[in-house]
Design a protein around this motif. Structure first.
Motif, PDB file in Angstrom:
ATOM      1  N   ASP A 115      28.614  44.782  35.085  1.00  0.00           N
ATOM      2  CA  ASP A 115      28.642  45.987  35.917  1.00  0.00           C
ATOM      3  C   ASP A 115      30.092  46.390  36.147  1.00  0.00           C
ATOM      4  N   TYR A 116      30.425  47.611  35.752  1.00  0.00           N
ATOM      5  CA  TYR A 116      31.805  48.108  35.841  1.00  0.00           C
ATOM      6  C   TYR A 116      32.311  48.153  37.272  1.00  0.00           C
ATOM      7  N   CYS A 117      31.437  48.373  38.231  1.00  0.00           N
ATOM      8  CA  CYS A 117      31.862  48.541  39.626  1.00  0.00           C
ATOM      9  C   CYS A 117      31.927  47.237  40.399  1.00  0.00           C
ATOM     10  N   PHE A 118      31.607  46.103  39.766  1.00  0.00           N
ATOM     11  CA  PHE A 118      31.768  44.815  40.419  1.00  0.00           C
ATOM     12  C   PHE A 118      33.222  44.351  40.260  1.00  0.00           C
ATOM     13  N   ASN A 119      33.613  43.404  41.123  1.00  0.00           N
ATOM     14  CA  ASN A 119      34.951  42.793  41.035  1.00  0.00           C
ATOM     15  C   ASN A 119      34.803  41.294  41.302  1.00  0.00           C
ATOM     16  N   VAL A 120      34.417  40.562  40.273  1.00  0.00           N
ATOM     17  CA  VAL A 120      34.021  39.161  40.460  1.00  0.00           C
ATOM     18  C   VAL A 120      35.072  38.181  39.940  1.00  0.00           C
ATOM     19  N   LEU A 121      36.307  38.636  39.722  1.00  0.00           N
ATOM     20  CA  LEU A 121      37.364  37.763  39.204  1.00  0.00           C
ATOM     21  C   LEU A 121      38.643  38.029  39.985  1.00  0.00           C
ATOM     22  N   ASP A 122      39.231  36.962  40.563  1.00  0.00           N
ATOM     23  CA  ASP A 122      40.481  37.125  41.299  1.00  0.00           C
ATOM     24  C   ASP A 122      41.264  35.823  41.280  1.00  0.00           C
ATOM     25  N   TRP A 123      42.595  35.955  41.032  1.00  0.00           N
ATOM     26  CA  TRP A 123      43.492  34.811  40.940  1.00  0.00           C
ATOM     27  C   TRP A 123      44.385  34.814  42.171  1.00  0.00           C
ATOM     28  N   GLY A 124      44.213  33.823  43.047  1.00  0.00           N
ATOM     29  CA  GLY A 124      44.959  33.770  44.288  1.00  0.00           C
ATOM     30  C   GLY A 124      46.373  33.277  44.111  1.00  0.00           C
ATOM     31  N   ASN A 125      47.212  33.488  45.133  1.00  0.00           N
ATOM     32  CA  ASN A 125      48.608  33.103  45.024  1.00  0.00           C
ATOM     33  C   ASN A 125      48.840  31.605  45.172  1.00  0.00           C
ATOM     34  N   LYS A 126      47.794  30.833  45.414  1.00  0.00           N
ATOM     35  CA  LYS A 126      47.879  29.370  45.371  1.00  0.00           C
ATOM     36  C   LYS A 126      47.455  28.837  44.007  1.00  0.00           C
ATOM     37  N   ASN A 127      47.374  29.735  43.039  1.00  0.00           N
ATOM     38  CA  ASN A 127      47.074  29.382  41.644  1.00  0.00           C
ATOM     39  C   ASN A 127      45.649  28.870  41.456  1.00  0.00           C
ATOM     40  N   VAL A 128      44.732  29.447  42.219  1.00  0.00           N
ATOM     41  CA  VAL A 128      43.311  29.119  42.076  1.00  0.00           C
ATOM     42  C   VAL A 128      42.567  30.381  41.654  1.00  0.00           C
ATOM     43  N   LEU A 129      41.837  30.285  40.567  1.00  0.00           N
ATOM     44  CA  LEU A 129      41.073  31.411  40.036  1.00  0.00           C
ATOM     45  C   LEU A 129      39.646  31.337  40.549  1.00  0.00           C
TER      46      LEU A 129
END
Length: 398
Positions: A115-129
Motif C-alpha cells: 500500500d503506497y500510503c502506508f509507512n511501515v519502515l523507519d530507521w531510528g537514530n539509535k541504529n535500530v530499524l
C-alpha cells in the motif's frame, strides 16, 4: 634573462638615463656582482674594477654589526649545473564516487503491506530499524546484529499501517488500521501509551516534532498534533486534505509541517502564524499521490516532494513563498544539480518504503515483492567487517 645576472641586489634608483616612466615611485635595479663596492663608495668617480681592502673590511664589519648575511638577503642564486624545475598545477576533475548498483543484502519481508500510503519502515537514530509485517513490528539492531519483536497485544489483530521512531531513539510509535496509535518504550520493553479518538480510520503516517509531540495523519484526511504527556493528547488538528494523508514531515526548526496526500496535494502548516491550524500554502502541481517529503538540512524553508507512479516528479519548493523552484521528471536525484548519481535497480516491483541509516551510508528499501534490501549509498570503502557477517544467521524477517 641575461645569463650574467646570476645574483641580484636591490638598491634605490637615484638617477636613470632611460626616459621617464609613468611610475614615479621607487623601483628595483639589478646589480651585477662587484658593483656593490662601487656604489657603496662616496662619489660617482670610483673605479668599479678596483676593490680596496678597506671597503671590503667596512662591508664585513657593517654586515656583522647588523647581523646580516649579505650573501643571501635580497639575492637569487642560480647554479647552472642544477636543472631548473618548474611545476605546473594541473587541476584534476573531482572523482565521482562509485555507488554499487546492487544491494549488499536482500531479506524476505513476508507479509509487508502493498500500500503506497502506508509507512511501515523507519530507521531510528539509535541504529535500530523497525519494520511492520502484518500486525507485528520487528526490530533489527544494526549495532549488534540482533532481531527482536514488539510484544503483540492480545486484542491487537489489526494490521500495522505506520511506524516512527522518536528523536530520543528509545520510543517508537505504531499506527494501526483501527485508528489507535501505540507508543512503545524499548528500554522498558513495554507499551507506555495508547492514543485513541483522533481519527475515524487507520493512521498511515506519523512524525515527531520533538520527543513529546507526535503528529498523526489518517485515512480520514485529518492531521492531529498529540502531546503524549497529556491525558487529553489531541492538542491541534489540521484540516486540508480531502483524502488519505500519505506523508508527514516536520522542518528541522519544528515550526513548519509538510503534509502530502492521496489527493495529490502538499500543504505547508506554520505553527508561528496567527492561525497555525490553517494551511499557509496549498501546493497543487503534483499529478499523483504525494508521500515522499524531505526538508533540506542546510537551507531553511526548502522542501522536496515526490509524486506517485503517474507523476514521477521531484519538486523543490520555497515554503516561505510557495513557489516551485524546480521540477525533475526522474528518480534518485541529488540537489542542487539534480543530476542522477546512481541507479539502483534490483527490485522487481514498486518500491513502497525507504529509510536511511543514521550515518547516511545505507538505505533500506522494501517493495511489493516482499523483499527488504540494503544499499550502500556512501560510495566509500565499507567499514572493517566484524567477526560475523550481518544477517549470517537468517535470511528473512518473520
Amino acid at each position: 634573462m641575461d645569463a650574467g645576472l646570476a645574483n641580484f641586489s636591490y638598491v634605490r634608483a637615484t638617477r636613470s638615463t632611460r626616459p621617464p616612466s609613468r611610475d614615479v615611485s621607487d623601483r628595483f635595479i639589478p646589480i651585477r656582482p662587484g658593483e656593490m663596492d662601487f656604489l657603496s663608495r662616496r662619489g660617482n668617480d670610483a673605479d668599479p674594477d678596483v676593490l680596496s681592502s678597506s671597503s671590503e673590511a667596512y662591508r664585513n664589519h657593517l654586515a656583522q654589526a647588523l647581523n646580516i648575511n649579505t650573501t643571501r638577503i635580497f639575492s637569487f642564486r642560480n647554479n647552472s649545473s642544477i636543472p631548473v624545475r618548474i611545476d605546473h598545477f594541473v587541476p584534476q576533475a573531482p572523482r565521482r564516487r562509485y555507488i554499487p548498483p546492487k544491494p549488499e543484502r536482500t531479506l524476505d519481508a513476508l507479509g509487508i503491506a502493498d500500500d503506497y500510503c502506508f509507512n511501515v519502515l523507519d530507521w531510528g537514530n539509535k541504529n535500530v530499524l523497525a519494520i511492520a509485517l502484518k500486525d507485528k513490528v520487528h526490530l533489527w539492531d544494526a549495532s549488534n546484529n540482533t532481531v527482536s519483536q514488539l510484544p503483540t497485544l492480545d486484542e491487537q489483530t489489526d494490521p500495522v499501517m505506520s511506524v516512527k521512531w522518536a528523536p530520543d531513539g528509545r520510543r517508537v510509535a505504531v499506527g494501526l488500521y483501527n485508528s489507535d496509535v501505540h507508543l512503545w518504550d524499548l528500554v522498558a520493553n513495554k507499551l507506555v501509551n495508547t492514543l485513541r479518538g483522533c481519527h475515524r480510520f487507520g493512521v498511515g503516517s506519523l512524525d515527531w516534532n520533538n520527543n513529546y509531540v507526535l503528529t498523526t495523519g489518517g485515512m480520514d484526511g485529518q492531521i492531529v498534533n498529540n502531546d503524549v504527556r497529556m491525558r487529553d493528547h489531541g492538542v491541534e488538528m489540521y484540516r486540508g486534505h480531502n483524502q488519505e494523508v500519505c506523508g508527514l514531515r516536520w522542518s528541522p526548526s519544528g515550526q513548519q509541517l509538510a503534509s502530502g496526500g492521496k489527493d495529490n496535494l502538499v500543504h505547508i502548516w506554520d505553527r508561528s502564524s496567527n492561525s497555525p491550524t490553517q494551511w499557509r500554502h496549498r501546493l497543487q502541481d503534483h499529478t499523483d499521490a504525494v508521500k515522499a517529503l524531505a526538508w533540506c538540512p542546510f537551507q531553511k524553508n526548502l522542501l522536496a516532494s515526490g509524486g506517485g507512479t503517474s507523476d514521477r516528479c521531484i519538486k523543490l519548493w520555497n515554503t516561505n513563498t510557495g513557489a516551485c523552484l524546480n521540477s525533475v521528471d526522474t528518480g534518485s536525484q541529488k540537489y542542487p544539480s539534480m543530476v542522477k548519481v546512481a541507479e539502483l535497480s534490483d527490485h522487481t516491483s514498486t518500491v513502497l518504503y525507504m529509510s536511511q541509516s543514521p550515518d547516511g551510508r545505507v538505505v533500506a528499501s522494501a517493495d511489493a515483492d516482499e523483499t527488504l534490501k540494503f544499499w550502500n549509498v556512501s560510495g566509500t570503502s565499507p567499514a572493517p567487517k566484524a567477526t560475523q557477517e550481518p544477517f549470517d544467521n537468517f535470511n528473512c524477517i518473520r
